[in-house]
Design an enzyme around this catalytic site. Structure first.
Site, PDB file in Angstrom:
ATOM      1  N   ASP A   1      -1.516   7.036   6.058  1.00 13.70           N
ATOM      2  CA  ASP A   1      -2.581   6.123   5.653  1.00 13.70           C
ATOM      3  C   ASP A   1      -2.851   5.234   6.866  1.00 13.70           C
ATOM      4  O   ASP A   1      -2.025   4.409   7.228  1.00 13.70           O
ATOM      5  CB  ASP A   1      -2.104   5.300   4.449  1.00 13.70           C
ATOM      6  CG  ASP A   1      -3.100   4.206   4.054  1.00 13.70           C
ATOM      7  OD1 ASP A   1      -4.142   4.062   4.726  1.00 13.70           O
ATOM      8  OD2 ASP A   1      -2.826   3.495   3.072  1.00 13.70           O
TER       9      ASP A   1
ATOM     10  N   TRP B   1       0.833  -1.215   0.000  1.00 11.96           N
ATOM     11  CA  TRP B   1       0.000   0.000   0.000  1.00 11.96           C
ATOM     12  C   TRP B   1       0.855   1.247   0.000  1.00 11.96           C
ATOM     13  O   TRP B   1       0.544   2.239  -0.667  1.00 11.96           O
ATOM     14  CB  TRP B   1      -0.984  -0.007   1.173  1.00 11.96           C
ATOM     15  CG  TRP B   1      -1.911  -1.170   1.081  1.00 11.96           C
ATOM     16  CD1 TRP B   1      -1.968  -2.248   1.914  1.00 11.96           C
ATOM     17  CD2 TRP B   1      -2.895  -1.418   0.054  1.00 11.96           C
ATOM     18  NE1 TRP B   1      -2.914  -3.139   1.473  1.00 11.96           N
ATOM     19  CE2 TRP B   1      -3.492  -2.657   0.344  1.00 11.96           C
ATOM     20  CE3 TRP B   1      -3.310  -0.714  -1.066  1.00 11.96           C
ATOM     21  CZ2 TRP B   1      -4.496  -3.217  -0.455  1.00 11.96           C
ATOM     22  CZ3 TRP B   1      -4.313  -1.265  -1.875  1.00 11.96           C
ATOM     23  CH2 TRP B   1      -4.885  -2.499  -1.554  1.00 11.96           C
TER      24      TRP B   1
ATOM     25  N   LYS C   1     -12.209  -1.417   7.458  1.00 11.50           N
ATOM     26  CA  LYS C   1     -11.471  -2.317   8.333  1.00 11.50           C
ATOM     27  C   LYS C   1     -11.847  -2.083   9.790  1.00 11.50           C
ATOM     28  O   LYS C   1     -12.328  -2.961  10.461  1.00 11.50           O
ATOM     29  CB  LYS C   1      -9.973  -2.162   8.116  1.00 11.50           C
ATOM     30  CG  LYS C   1      -9.569  -2.641   6.723  1.00 11.50           C
ATOM     31  CD  LYS C   1      -8.262  -2.066   6.276  1.00 11.50           C
ATOM     32  CE  LYS C   1      -8.137  -2.104   4.784  1.00 11.50           C
ATOM     33  NZ  LYS C   1      -8.277  -3.417   4.197  1.00 11.50           N
TER      34      LYS C   1
HETATM   35  C1  PLP Z   1      -3.204   0.248   4.456  1.00 13.81           C
HETATM   36  C2  PLP Z   1      -4.122   0.256   3.286  1.00 13.81           C
HETATM   37  N1  PLP Z   1      -4.143   1.331   2.460  1.00 13.81           N
HETATM   38  C3  PLP Z   1      -4.968   1.388   1.398  1.00 13.81           C
HETATM   39  C4  PLP Z   1      -5.812   0.357   1.083  1.00 13.81           C
HETATM   40  C5  PLP Z   1      -6.718   0.484  -0.112  1.00 13.81           C
HETATM   41  O1  PLP Z   1      -7.960   0.811   0.351  1.00 13.81           O
HETATM   42  P1  PLP Z   1      -9.234   1.030  -0.602  1.00 13.81           P
HETATM   43  O2  PLP Z   1      -9.622  -0.332  -1.060  1.00 13.81           O
HETATM   44  O3  PLP Z   1     -10.211   1.674   0.317  1.00 13.81           O
HETATM   45  O4  PLP Z   1      -8.820   1.899  -1.725  1.00 13.81           O
HETATM   46  C6  PLP Z   1      -5.843  -0.763   1.902  1.00 13.81           C
HETATM   47  C7  PLP Z   1      -6.776  -1.884   1.593  1.00 13.81           C
HETATM   48  O5  PLP Z   1      -6.686  -2.964   2.054  1.00 13.81           O
HETATM   49  C8  PLP Z   1      -4.968  -0.820   3.014  1.00 13.81           C
HETATM   50  O6  PLP Z   1      -4.962  -1.885   3.825  1.00 13.81           O
END
Ligand code: PLP
Length: 357
Positions: free
Chosen positions: A169, A102, A193
């Site tokens: 994030d 991510w 989550k």
């Molecule tokens: C730490 C983190 N950032 C970003 C994301 C991406 O999230 P989204 O599916 O809401 O775009 C995730 C998804 O699992 C994640 O765990």
């Protein structure tokens, strides 16, 4: 039906107490005779839902003056682009810490807007640790981190000291522990989550950082648009916000982020103790950086993998398969995972070891 424990990484377990409230809102919202799903977002009832959600965020996280709380769409992935769009001037540099999938996606997106300095990376060891003690150039527009790495199961126990605005994030650990928001320039988190269902993304942004880049920012991607219109520039995902608000109310009733942190620490300790003492399993992240939210582990003997997965499924423990990039297993033990759920997993691991031992 007997209890099913949901260890999925996201969408993930939500507090059971929230479901009947949400079901009632779908049937007949606050005695209006209407379903919340069919009500105007400009109606007083729904405006009140949005206001309550914002005030719960402010209360639970003690958001100081000078910050705006937004509910946006597009997931955390949209924030990978909105952050540099709004905060990184063309030709300038932003620093990113690369701690996994991510974090890498976030920094790749920023490269379209300016220069990216990878201030530190744990790629050299399959992202099993959180880099520390790295230097951030003072001319960086900001430093971006991923507070909890959902896939590899690492988490910042302490946030880096940063002279430049710290952007995080927090998709997989928002509301899991108290935060000093004043240390951050911007925090974002996809809800699915630890704070609600998919479809809404929380952004907490320090107002004074905005309005500085010279590029034209499309209306919907401009934080200022959403601040001015209190997240109602266009039709917001009303039901997702409602469910997130009910989840925050549940958290408040548990004693808030301070109380949930204690419970989260207890749950993680029980599970990691089992991983470290059970002869069949081993943890994958370095101990000091282990996540309290996502617990990855592998079998020393890989050939038992599908057998263990069906063994756990038979015991109503679901969502334990690890991410395809890491393999093995991952138990996501977010706020709403009960201590009973963690005990049930630990018992299954013990029982499996007895059979195989
Ligand atoms: C730490 C983190 N950032 C970003 C994301 C991406 O999230 P989204 O599916 O809401 O775009 C995730 C998804 O699992 C994640 O765990």
């Amino acid at each position: 039906m007997s209890t099913v424990y949901n260890f999925n990484a996201g969408p993930a377990v939500l507090p059971k107490a929230v479901f009947p409230i949400c079901a009632d809102a779908v049937q007949n919202y606050a005695n209006t005779g209407l379903s919340i799903l069919e009500m105007s977002h400009r109606s007083p009832e729904i405006m009140a839902v949005a206001e309550e959600a914002v005030s719960l965020v402010k209360e639970l996280l003690k958001v100081p003056e000078g910050y705006s709380v937004l509910f946006l769409q597009g997931g955390a992935s949209m924030q990978f682009c909105m952050v540099p769009y709004n905060l990184l001037e063309q030709g300038h540099t932003a620093s990113y810490v690369d701690t996994g999938t991510w974090a890498k996606k976030a920094l790749k997106e920023a490269q379209a807007f300016g220069n990216v300095n990878v201030a530190a990376s744990s790629a050299d060891s399959n992202y099993t640790y959180i880099p520390k003690g790295f230097k951030v150039p003072a001319d960086s527009a900001y430093l971006h981190i991923t507070s909890n790495n959902t896939i590899v199961g690492t988490q910042y126990a302490q946030f880096p000291q940063s002279e430049v605005p710290l952007i995080a994030d927090m998709s997989s650990d928002i509301f899991s522990r108290p935060l000093d928001i004043s240390k951050f320039g911007l925090i974002y988190a996809g809800a699915q989550k630890n704070m609600g269902p998919a479809g809404v993304t929380l952004v907490i942004v320090k107002d004074s950082l905005l309005g500085k880049v010279t590029r034209h920012i499309p209306t919907m991607l401009n934080y200022t648009t959403h601040i001015k219109k209190e997240s109602m520039f266009n039709t917001p995902p009303v039901f997702a916000i409602y469910v997130a608000a009910q989840t925050m109310k549940w958290l408040k009733a548990q004693g808030g982020v301070e109380a949930i942190q204690t419970i989260n620490e207890r749950k993680a300790a029980v599970l990691y103790n089992e991983i470290d003492s059970n002869p069949l399993f081993t943890g994958t992240a370095v101990k000091e950086d282990r996540s309290l939210m996502n617990v990855p582990f592998v079998l020393k003997d890989d050939s038992l993998m599908s057998e263990f997965l069906s063994f756990t499924k038979d015991r109503n423990l679901v969502g334990l398969k690890g991410h395809r990039s890491v393999g093995g297993f991952r138990a996501s033990i977010y706020n709403a995972m009960s201590e009973e759920g963690v005990s049930a997993l630990v018992s299954a691991m013990r029982a499996f070891a007895e059979i195989k031992g």
